[in-house]
Scaffold this motif. Structure first.
Motif, PDB file in Angstrom:
ATOM      1  N   ILE A 268       0.843  -1.207   0.000  1.00 57.89           N
ATOM      2  CA  ILE A 268       0.000   0.000   0.000  1.00 57.89           C
ATOM      3  C   ILE A 268       0.878   1.257   0.000  1.00 57.89           C
ATOM      4  CG2 ILE A 268      -1.723   1.293   1.302  1.00 57.89           C
ATOM      5  CD1 ILE A 268      -2.669  -1.464   2.403  1.00 57.89           C
ATOM      6  N   ALA A 269       1.861   1.286   0.889  1.00 57.26           N
ATOM      7  CA  ALA A 269       2.762   2.441   0.950  1.00 57.26           C
ATOM      8  C   ALA A 269       3.527   2.610  -0.356  1.00 57.26           C
ATOM      9  CB  ALA A 269       3.736   2.272   2.118  1.00 57.26           C
ATOM     10  N   GLY A 270       3.995   1.508  -0.915  1.00 58.64           N
ATOM     11  CA  GLY A 270       4.732   1.560  -2.172  1.00 58.64           C
ATOM     12  C   GLY A 270       3.867   2.057  -3.318  1.00 58.64           C
ATOM     13  N   GLY A 271       2.599   1.659  -3.332  1.00 60.92           N
ATOM     14  CA  GLY A 271       1.690   2.107  -4.383  1.00 60.92           C
ATOM     15  C   GLY A 271       1.543   3.618  -4.400  1.00 60.92           C
ATOM     16  N   PHE A 272       1.356   4.205  -3.225  1.00 55.66           N
ATOM     17  CA  PHE A 272       1.199   5.657  -3.159  1.00 55.66           C
ATOM     18  C   PHE A 272       2.511   6.379  -3.424  1.00 55.66           C
ATOM     19  CE2 PHE A 272      -2.695   4.443  -0.941  1.00 55.66           C
ATOM     20  CZ  PHE A 272      -3.597   5.337  -1.510  1.00 55.66           C
ATOM     21  N   LEU A 273       3.629   5.796  -2.991  1.00 59.50           N
ATOM     22  CA  LEU A 273       4.935   6.421  -3.239  1.00 59.50           C
ATOM     23  C   LEU A 273       5.228   6.472  -4.736  1.00 59.50           C
ATOM     24  CD1 LEU A 273       7.616   7.547  -2.172  1.00 59.50           C
ATOM     25  CD2 LEU A 273       8.461   5.213  -2.035  1.00 59.50           C
ATOM     26  N   ILE A 274       5.017   5.362  -5.427  1.00 59.95           N
ATOM     27  CA  ILE A 274       5.259   5.321  -6.866  1.00 59.95           C
ATOM     28  C   ILE A 274       4.311   6.256  -7.597  1.00 59.95           C
ATOM     29  CG2 ILE A 274       5.117   3.853  -8.924  1.00 59.95           C
ATOM     30  CD1 ILE A 274       7.601   3.332  -7.277  1.00 59.95           C
ATOM     31  N   ALA A 275       3.035   6.257  -7.211  1.00 60.49           N
ATOM     32  CA  ALA A 275       2.037   7.099  -7.882  1.00 60.49           C
ATOM     33  C   ALA A 275       2.392   8.570  -7.770  1.00 60.49           C
ATOM     34  CB  ALA A 275       0.653   6.833  -7.297  1.00 60.49           C
ATOM     35  N   PHE A 276       2.707   9.009  -6.550  1.00 55.39           N
ATOM     36  CA  PHE A 276       3.014  10.433  -6.362  1.00 55.39           C
ATOM     37  C   PHE A 276       4.342  10.808  -7.012  1.00 55.39           C
ATOM     38  CE2 PHE A 276      -0.311  10.512  -3.095  1.00 55.39           C
ATOM     39  CZ  PHE A 276      -0.904  11.743  -3.398  1.00 55.39           C
ATOM     40  N   ALA A 277       5.274   9.862  -7.063  1.00 58.24           N
ATOM     41  CA  ALA A 277       6.539  10.144  -7.746  1.00 58.24           C
ATOM     42  C   ALA A 277       6.297  10.349  -9.240  1.00 58.24           C
ATOM     43  CB  ALA A 277       7.516   8.992  -7.524  1.00 58.24           C
ATOM     44  N   GLU A 278       5.487   9.474  -9.846  1.00 60.56           N
ATOM     45  CA  GLU A 278       5.187   9.607 -11.274  1.00 60.56           C
ATOM     46  C   GLU A 278       4.443  10.904 -11.573  1.00 60.56           C
ATOM     47  OE1 GLU A 278       3.179   6.343 -13.034  1.00 60.56           O
ATOM     48  OE2 GLU A 278       4.757   4.888 -12.622  1.00 60.56           O
ATOM     49  N   VAL A 279       3.408  11.189 -10.782  1.00 57.11           N
ATOM     50  CA  VAL A 279       2.590  12.379 -11.029  1.00 57.11           C
ATOM     51  C   VAL A 279       3.395  13.652 -10.804  1.00 57.11           C
ATOM     52  CG1 VAL A 279       0.574  13.684 -10.245  1.00 57.11           C
ATOM     53  CG2 VAL A 279       0.422  11.204 -10.487  1.00 57.11           C
ATOM     54  N   THR A 280       4.205  13.677  -9.751  1.00 59.86           N
ATOM     55  CA  THR A 280       4.971  14.881  -9.415  1.00 59.86           C
ATOM     56  C   THR A 280       6.029  15.183 -10.462  1.00 59.86           C
ATOM     57  OG1 THR A 280       4.630  14.474  -7.049  1.00 59.86           O
ATOM     58  CG2 THR A 280       6.415  15.962  -7.657  1.00 59.86           C
ATOM     59  N   VAL A 281       6.749  14.153 -10.894  1.00 62.90           N
ATOM     60  CA  VAL A 281       7.847  14.360 -11.848  1.00 62.90           C
ATOM     61  C   VAL A 281       7.326  14.744 -13.229  1.00 62.90           C
ATOM     62  CG1 VAL A 281       9.736  13.193 -13.056  1.00 62.90           C
ATOM     63  CG2 VAL A 281       9.462  12.884 -10.605  1.00 62.90           C
ATOM     64  N   THR A 282       6.148  14.239 -13.607  1.00 58.95           N
ATOM     65  CA  THR A 282       5.633  14.508 -14.961  1.00 58.95           C
ATOM     66  C   THR A 282       4.663  15.684 -15.012  1.00 58.95           C
ATOM     67  OG1 THR A 282       3.859  12.865 -14.642  1.00 58.95           O
ATOM     68  CG2 THR A 282       5.902  12.103 -15.664  1.00 58.95           C
ATOM     69  N   TYR A 283       4.389  16.328 -13.874  1.00 61.90           N
ATOM     70  CA  TYR A 283       3.462  17.460 -13.863  1.00 61.90           C
ATOM     71  C   TYR A 283       4.177  18.731 -14.319  1.00 61.90           C
ATOM     72  CZ  TYR A 283       0.453  21.186 -12.050  1.00 61.90           C
ATOM     73  OH  TYR A 283      -0.321  22.311 -11.931  1.00 61.90           O
ATOM     74  N   ALA A 284       3.484  19.539 -15.123  1.00 61.22           N
ATOM     75  CA  ALA A 284       4.023  20.842 -15.544  1.00 61.22           C
ATOM     76  C   ALA A 284       3.743  21.861 -14.438  1.00 61.22           C
ATOM     77  CB  ALA A 284       3.369  21.263 -16.855  1.00 61.22           C
ATOM     78  N   TRP A 285       4.792  22.310 -13.773  1.00 57.95           N
ATOM     79  CA  TRP A 285       4.657  23.139 -12.572  1.00 57.95           C
ATOM     80  C   TRP A 285       4.495  24.632 -12.872  1.00 57.95           C
ATOM     81  CZ3 TRP A 285       4.109  21.256  -7.702  1.00 57.95           C
ATOM     82  CH2 TRP A 285       4.363  19.885  -7.533  1.00 57.95           C
ATOM     83  N   LYS A 286       4.374  25.004 -14.152  1.00 54.75           N
ATOM     84  CA  LYS A 286       4.329  26.421 -14.515  1.00 54.75           C
ATOM     85  C   LYS A 286       3.167  27.139 -13.825  1.00 54.75           C
ATOM     86  CE  LYS A 286       3.964  29.605 -18.401  1.00 54.75           C
ATOM     87  NZ  LYS A 286       3.884  29.771 -19.869  1.00 54.75           N
ATOM     88  N   LYS A 287       1.988  26.516 -13.819  1.00 52.46           N
ATOM     89  CA  LYS A 287       0.802  27.183 -13.258  1.00 52.46           C
ATOM     90  C   LYS A 287       0.981  27.470 -11.767  1.00 52.46           C
ATOM     91  CE  LYS A 287      -3.248  26.194 -14.784  1.00 52.46           C
ATOM     92  NZ  LYS A 287      -4.555  25.569 -15.103  1.00 52.46           N
ATOM     93  N   VAL A 288       1.457  26.466 -11.012  1.00 53.69           N
ATOM     94  CA  VAL A 288       1.660  26.661  -9.579  1.00 53.69           C
ATOM     95  C   VAL A 288       2.752  27.696  -9.337  1.00 53.69           C
ATOM     96  CG1 VAL A 288       2.370  25.542  -7.439  1.00 53.69           C
ATOM     97  CG2 VAL A 288       0.858  24.339  -9.025  1.00 53.69           C
ATOM     98  N   ALA A 289       3.845  27.609 -10.112  1.00 55.46           N
ATOM     99  CA  ALA A 289       4.964  28.540  -9.937  1.00 55.46           C
ATOM    100  C   ALA A 289       4.535  29.978 -10.235  1.00 55.46           C
ATOM    101  CB  ALA A 289       6.117  28.139 -10.846  1.00 55.46           C
ATOM    102  N   THR A 290       3.627  30.155 -11.208  1.00 56.40           N
ATOM    103  CA  THR A 290       3.155  31.490 -11.562  1.00 56.40           C
ATOM    104  C   THR A 290       2.416  32.154 -10.395  1.00 56.40           C
ATOM    105  OG1 THR A 290       2.927  30.809 -13.870  1.00 56.40           O
ATOM    106  CG2 THR A 290       1.744  32.799 -13.203  1.00 56.40           C
ATOM    107  N   TYR A 291       1.729  31.333  -9.604  1.00 51.33           N
ATOM    108  CA  TYR A 291       0.983  31.862  -8.460  1.00 51.33           C
ATOM    109  C   TYR A 291       1.893  32.190  -7.278  1.00 51.33           C
ATOM    110  CZ  TYR A 291      -3.549  30.664 -10.556  1.00 51.33           C
ATOM    111  OH  TYR A 291      -4.650  30.597 -11.360  1.00 51.33           O
ATOM    112  N   VAL A 292       2.922  31.389  -7.049  1.00 52.39           N
ATOM    113  CA  VAL A 292       3.703  31.523  -5.813  1.00 52.39           C
ATOM    114  C   VAL A 292       5.003  32.304  -5.990  1.00 52.39           C
ATOM    115  CG1 VAL A 292       2.745  29.402  -4.843  1.00 52.39           C
ATOM    116  CG2 VAL A 292       4.851  29.282  -6.179  1.00 52.39           C
ATOM    117  N   LEU A 293       5.462  32.472  -7.246  1.00 50.46           N
ATOM    118  CA  LEU A 293       6.720  33.186  -7.470  1.00 50.46           C
ATOM    119  C   LEU A 293       6.450  34.596  -8.007  1.00 50.46           C
ATOM    120  CD1 LEU A 293       8.886  30.404  -9.182  1.00 50.46           C
ATOM    121  CD2 LEU A 293       8.991  31.166  -6.806  1.00 50.46           C
TER     122      LEU A 293
END
Length: 336
Positions: A268-293
């Protein structure tokens, strides 16, 4: 206000998809870890078992839809799911009787079991594509969203909207219920305790009078349920394509190994770790960065570490690192 928009964007594109995908991987990894812990081999046919079970659910769902049976706002596939589990269980029990039992009784090395499971994998993959076709099959119906981005914007007045799909909510709730039932079964019932004893020490379990064939039967039935549920939830959330489930084998095995093969909690722990690693690394962070930077520091590009085409490379990289430095996984399962 910008910080709230950033949080909503992060939730919409990382947190919610990551939780749903993590629940799907966790259910798949539980099946892999049960086979490894009790039957002592890596079942490479598990991804195609998920596809096979989902195929049954889709065919039954189409049958229900053709005669007007539905679950109202929920997907009709939920009504078909128990029938799919039963059919998948019969297939796995038949496969064990025809294929695996011979090798188990002759006590072959685990690598032989792995090669046999590869053969089963190709047969199941071919049958799935022959029966239902190789293309995308969509079978989701009912309400599409629990909350839509437009409704969220109207309620909050924020620029960013949060959308939660019905299938994502169903995935999380179903995963919680299934995991709770599984842990109750393994820890509280006589059969579950015998399975755990068989996993810990096969020879001592046999001397205690535990029937190995009964343990094997219950293991395959539980794996059939986990595989069919995980495959159906993934198909509802994304779409069903047989080859996609073959590709899912890598993140599922990565989740099981990272958590610790043979450890249900680790899966269970491994499933969530792998999922969040995949989603985080492949997400385009421009939108979030535009709001916070500040505007001067806002990125011009997508600020994406890897394209989504390479998301399975993240699983592979994590898998290699864990195998090199901690082969027993986070929860000290059996070493690979």
């Amino acid at each position: 206000m910008d910080s709230l928009n950033a949080i909503v964007a992060l939730a919409n594109f990382v947190l919610v998809p990551g939780i749903a995908y993590g629940a799907q991987l966790a259910l798949g990894a539980l099946g892999v870890t049960l086979i490894y812990g009790i039957l002592r081999f890596s079942n490479f046919a598990h991804g195609d078992t998920m596809a096979f079970g989902t195929m049954f659910v889709i065919l039954i769902t189409w049958g229900f839809q053709s005669v007007g049976i539905s679950a109202g706002p929920l997907p009709t596939a939920l009504l078909a799911l128990p029938f799919g589990i039963i059919l998948t269980g019969l297939v796995l029990l038949g496969t064990d009787r025809v294929v695996y039992r011979f090798y188990r009784r002759t006590r072959v090395k685990p690598v032989v079991f792995v090669m046999v499971s590869l053969g089963v994998m190709f047969i199941m993959n071919g049958l799935t594509r022959f029966i239902i076709g190789p293309g995308d099959q969509r079978f989701a119906d009912g309400e599409r969203f629990l909350i839509s981005a437009r409704d969220f914007k109207e309620m909050t007045g924020l620029k960013e909207g949060l959308a939660i799909k019905t299938t994502q909510g169903i995935t999380v709730i179903t995963a919680i219920v299934v995991v709770a039932i599984l842990f109750w079964f393994l820890n509280r019932t006589r059969t579950g305790k015998s399975m755990r004893a068989f996993s810990d020490n096969e020879d001592l379990a046999l001397l205690s009078g535990i029937n190995p064939e009964r343990v094997v039967m219950y293991t395959w039935l539980i794996v059939a349920a986990l595989a069919t549920i995980a495959g159906t939830l993934y198909g509802l959330d994304k779409s069903f394509k047989p080859f996609t489930y073959f590709q899912l084998l890598l993140p599922i095995f990565a989740a099981a190994i990272v958590g610790g093969l043979g450890s249900p909690l680790g899966a269970i722990a491994g499933g969530f770790l792998i999922a969040f690693a995949e989603v985080t690394v492949t997400y385009a962070w421009k939108k979030v960065a535009t709001y916070v930077l500040p505007e001067a520091l806002a990125p011009d590009g997508l600020a994406q570490l890897l394209s989504t085409d390479y998301k399975f490379a993240v699983s592979f990289a994590i898998l290699i690192i864990v195998l090199l430095f901690k082969p027993t996984g986070l929860f000290k399962g059996k070493s690979v």
